[in-house]
Design a protein around this motif. Structure first.
Motif, PDB file in Angstrom:
ATOM      1  N   THR A  21       0.815  -1.212   0.000  1.00  0.00           N
ATOM      2  CA  THR A  21       0.000   0.000   0.000  1.00  0.00           C
ATOM      3  C   THR A  21       0.845   1.256   0.000  1.00  0.00           C
ATOM      4  O   THR A  21       0.447   2.266  -0.540  1.00  0.00           O
ATOM      5  N   LYS A  22       2.033   1.211   0.587  1.00  0.00           N
ATOM      6  CA  LYS A  22       2.883   2.390   0.619  1.00  0.00           C
ATOM      7  C   LYS A  22       3.620   2.606  -0.691  1.00  0.00           C
ATOM      8  O   LYS A  22       3.883   3.729  -1.063  1.00  0.00           O
ATOM      9  N   ALA A  23       3.969   1.557  -1.384  1.00  0.00           N
ATOM     10  CA  ALA A  23       4.768   1.690  -2.598  1.00  0.00           C
ATOM     11  C   ALA A  23       4.084   2.527  -3.670  1.00  0.00           C
ATOM     12  O   ALA A  23       4.707   3.428  -4.218  1.00  0.00           O
ATOM     13  N   PRO A  24       2.806   2.304  -4.010  1.00  0.00           N
ATOM     14  CA  PRO A  24       2.186   3.151  -5.019  1.00  0.00           C
ATOM     15  C   PRO A  24       2.078   4.609  -4.587  1.00  0.00           C
ATOM     16  O   PRO A  24       2.255   5.505  -5.393  1.00  0.00           O
ATOM     17  N   ALA A  25       1.817   4.862  -3.322  1.00  0.00           N
ATOM     18  CA  ALA A  25       1.722   6.239  -2.853  1.00  0.00           C
ATOM     19  C   ALA A  25       3.071   6.936  -2.952  1.00  0.00           C
ATOM     20  O   ALA A  25       3.157   8.093  -3.365  1.00  0.00           O
ATOM     21  N   THR A  26       4.133   6.228  -2.598  1.00  0.00           N
ATOM     22  CA  THR A  26       5.469   6.794  -2.701  1.00  0.00           C
ATOM     23  C   THR A  26       5.851   7.021  -4.156  1.00  0.00           C
ATOM     24  O   THR A  26       6.404   8.062  -4.498  1.00  0.00           O
ATOM     25  N   ALA A  27       5.535   6.068  -5.018  1.00  0.00           N
ATOM     26  CA  ALA A  27       5.854   6.210  -6.436  1.00  0.00           C
ATOM     27  C   ALA A  27       5.092   7.379  -7.044  1.00  0.00           C
ATOM     28  O   ALA A  27       5.639   8.137  -7.843  1.00  0.00           O
ATOM     29  N   ARG A  28       3.840   7.545  -6.647  1.00  0.00           N
ATOM     30  CA  ARG A  28       3.049   8.664  -7.173  1.00  0.00           C
ATOM     31  C   ARG A  28       3.599   9.991  -6.685  1.00  0.00           C
ATOM     32  O   ARG A  28       3.649  10.965  -7.414  1.00  0.00           O
ATOM     33  N   ARG A  29       4.058  10.025  -5.424  1.00  0.00           N
ATOM     34  CA  ARG A  29       4.643  11.258  -4.896  1.00  0.00           C
ATOM     35  C   ARG A  29       5.917  11.606  -5.645  1.00  0.00           C
ATOM     36  O   ARG A  29       6.173  12.771  -5.959  1.00  0.00           O
ATOM     37  N   HIS A  30       6.724  10.595  -5.976  1.00  0.00           N
ATOM     38  CA  HIS A  30       7.931  10.835  -6.762  1.00  0.00           C
ATOM     39  C   HIS A  30       7.571  11.313  -8.162  1.00  0.00           C
ATOM     40  O   HIS A  30       8.234  12.194  -8.706  1.00  0.00           O
ATOM     41  N   ALA A  31       6.537  10.739  -8.747  1.00  0.00           N
ATOM     42  CA  ALA A  31       6.106  11.164 -10.080  1.00  0.00           C
ATOM     43  C   ALA A  31       5.606  12.604 -10.049  1.00  0.00           C
ATOM     44  O   ALA A  31       5.861  13.375 -10.977  1.00  0.00           O
ATOM     45  N   ASP A  32       4.908  12.986  -8.981  1.00  0.00           N
ATOM     46  CA  ASP A  32       4.459  14.376  -8.850  1.00  0.00           C
ATOM     47  C   ASP A  32       5.648  15.320  -8.740  1.00  0.00           C
ATOM     48  O   ASP A  32       5.656  16.401  -9.333  1.00  0.00           O
ATOM     49  N   GLY A  33       6.655  14.912  -8.003  1.00  0.00           N
ATOM     50  CA  GLY A  33       7.869  15.714  -7.895  1.00  0.00           C
ATOM     51  C   GLY A  33       8.577  15.856  -9.230  1.00  0.00           C
ATOM     52  O   GLY A  33       9.105  16.917  -9.559  1.00  0.00           O
ATOM     53  N   MET A  34       8.581  14.786 -10.003  1.00  0.00           N
ATOM     54  CA  MET A  34       9.182  14.841 -11.337  1.00  0.00           C
ATOM     55  C   MET A  34       8.423  15.795 -12.241  1.00  0.00           C
ATOM     56  O   MET A  34       9.024  16.509 -13.052  1.00  0.00           O
ATOM     57  N   ALA A  35       7.106  15.815 -12.131  1.00  0.00           N
ATOM     58  CA  ALA A  35       6.295  16.706 -12.948  1.00  0.00           C
ATOM     59  C   ALA A  35       6.604  18.162 -12.629  1.00  0.00           C
ATOM     60  O   ALA A  35       6.773  18.988 -13.537  1.00  0.00           O
ATOM     61  N   VAL A  36       6.697  18.477 -11.357  1.00  0.00           N
ATOM     62  CA  VAL A  36       7.006  19.848 -10.952  1.00  0.00           C
ATOM     63  C   VAL A  36       8.425  20.216 -11.377  1.00  0.00           C
ATOM     64  O   VAL A  36       8.674  21.314 -11.889  1.00  0.00           O
ATOM     65  N   ALA A  37       9.369  19.305 -11.191  1.00  0.00           N
ATOM     66  CA  ALA A  37      10.754  19.568 -11.593  1.00  0.00           C
ATOM     67  C   ALA A  37      10.846  19.772 -13.099  1.00  0.00           C
ATOM     68  O   ALA A  37      11.599  20.631 -13.568  1.00  0.00           O
ATOM     69  N   SER A  38      10.089  19.008 -13.862  1.00  0.00           N
ATOM     70  CA  SER A  38      10.075  19.165 -15.308  1.00  0.00           C
ATOM     71  C   SER A  38       9.604  20.556 -15.696  1.00  0.00           C
ATOM     72  O   SER A  38      10.198  21.221 -16.548  1.00  0.00           O
ATOM     73  N   PHE A  39       8.537  21.017 -15.061  1.00  0.00           N
ATOM     74  CA  PHE A  39       8.014  22.350 -15.342  1.00  0.00           C
ATOM     75  C   PHE A  39       9.031  23.431 -14.986  1.00  0.00           C
ATOM     76  O   PHE A  39       9.296  24.333 -15.778  1.00  0.00           O
ATOM     77  N   VAL A  40       9.634  23.334 -13.814  1.00  0.00           N
ATOM     78  CA  VAL A  40      10.587  24.349 -13.365  1.00  0.00           C
ATOM     79  C   VAL A  40      11.829  24.354 -14.254  1.00  0.00           C
ATOM     80  O   VAL A  40      12.306  25.420 -14.673  1.00  0.00           O
ATOM     81  N   LEU A  41      12.356  23.181 -14.579  1.00  0.00           N
ATOM     82  CA  LEU A  41      13.541  23.124 -15.433  1.00  0.00           C
ATOM     83  C   LEU A  41      13.247  23.650 -16.836  1.00  0.00           C
ATOM     84  O   LEU A  41      14.075  24.332 -17.432  1.00  0.00           O
TER      85      LEU A  41
END
Length: 99
Positions: free
Chosen positions: A15-35
Motif C-alpha cells: 500500500t505504501k509503494a504506489p503512494a510513494t511512487a506517485r509522490r515521486h512522479a508528482d515531484g518529477m512533474a514539478v521539476a520538469s516544469f521548473v527546469l
C-alpha cells in the motif's frame, strides 16, 4: 512425524509503494516544469532535455500533476527550438542583449 513450517518471510502489503511512487512522479512533474521554465532563459542545451525526460517519466508513472508534466514537456521542446534558433541566427548558444 515432524511437520515443516513455512519460514519464508511474507511480503508486506504494497500500500505504501504506489503512494510513494506517485509522490515521486508528482515531484518529477514539478521539476520538469521548473527546469523547462528556467531553461528558456539559461542553459537550454542542458535543461531542455532534462525537462523532457522528467516530464515523460512523470507521465509514464501516473502523476496526478499531469498538467505540469505536459507543460514541462512543452517547455523542454521550446528550450530546444530556442537553442536551434539562437544557434542558426546568431551563431551562439546563449542570450545576449545589445549590439
Amino acid at each position: 512425524m515432524t511437520t515443516l513450517t513455512d519460514t519464508t518471510p511474507q511480503a508486506a502489503p504494497a500500500t505504501k509503494a504506489p503512494a510513494t511512487a506517485r509522490r515521486h512522479a508528482d515531484g518529477m512533474a514539478v521539476a520538469s516544469f521548473v527546469l523547462g521554465l528556467v531553461g528558456t532563459l539559461v542553459l537550454n542545451l542542458v535543461l531542455g532535455p532534462c525537462a523532457l525526460i522528467l516530464g515523460g517519466l512523470a507521465l509514464s508513472r501516473g502523476t496526478t500533476r499531469r498538467g505540469r508534466a505536459l507543460l514541462g514537456l512543452a517547455l523542454g521542446v521550446v528550450d530546444l527550438i530556442l537553442l536551434a534558433t539562437l544557434a542558426t541566427t546568431d551563431g551562439t548558444v546563449s542570450w545576449h542583449i545589445g549590439g
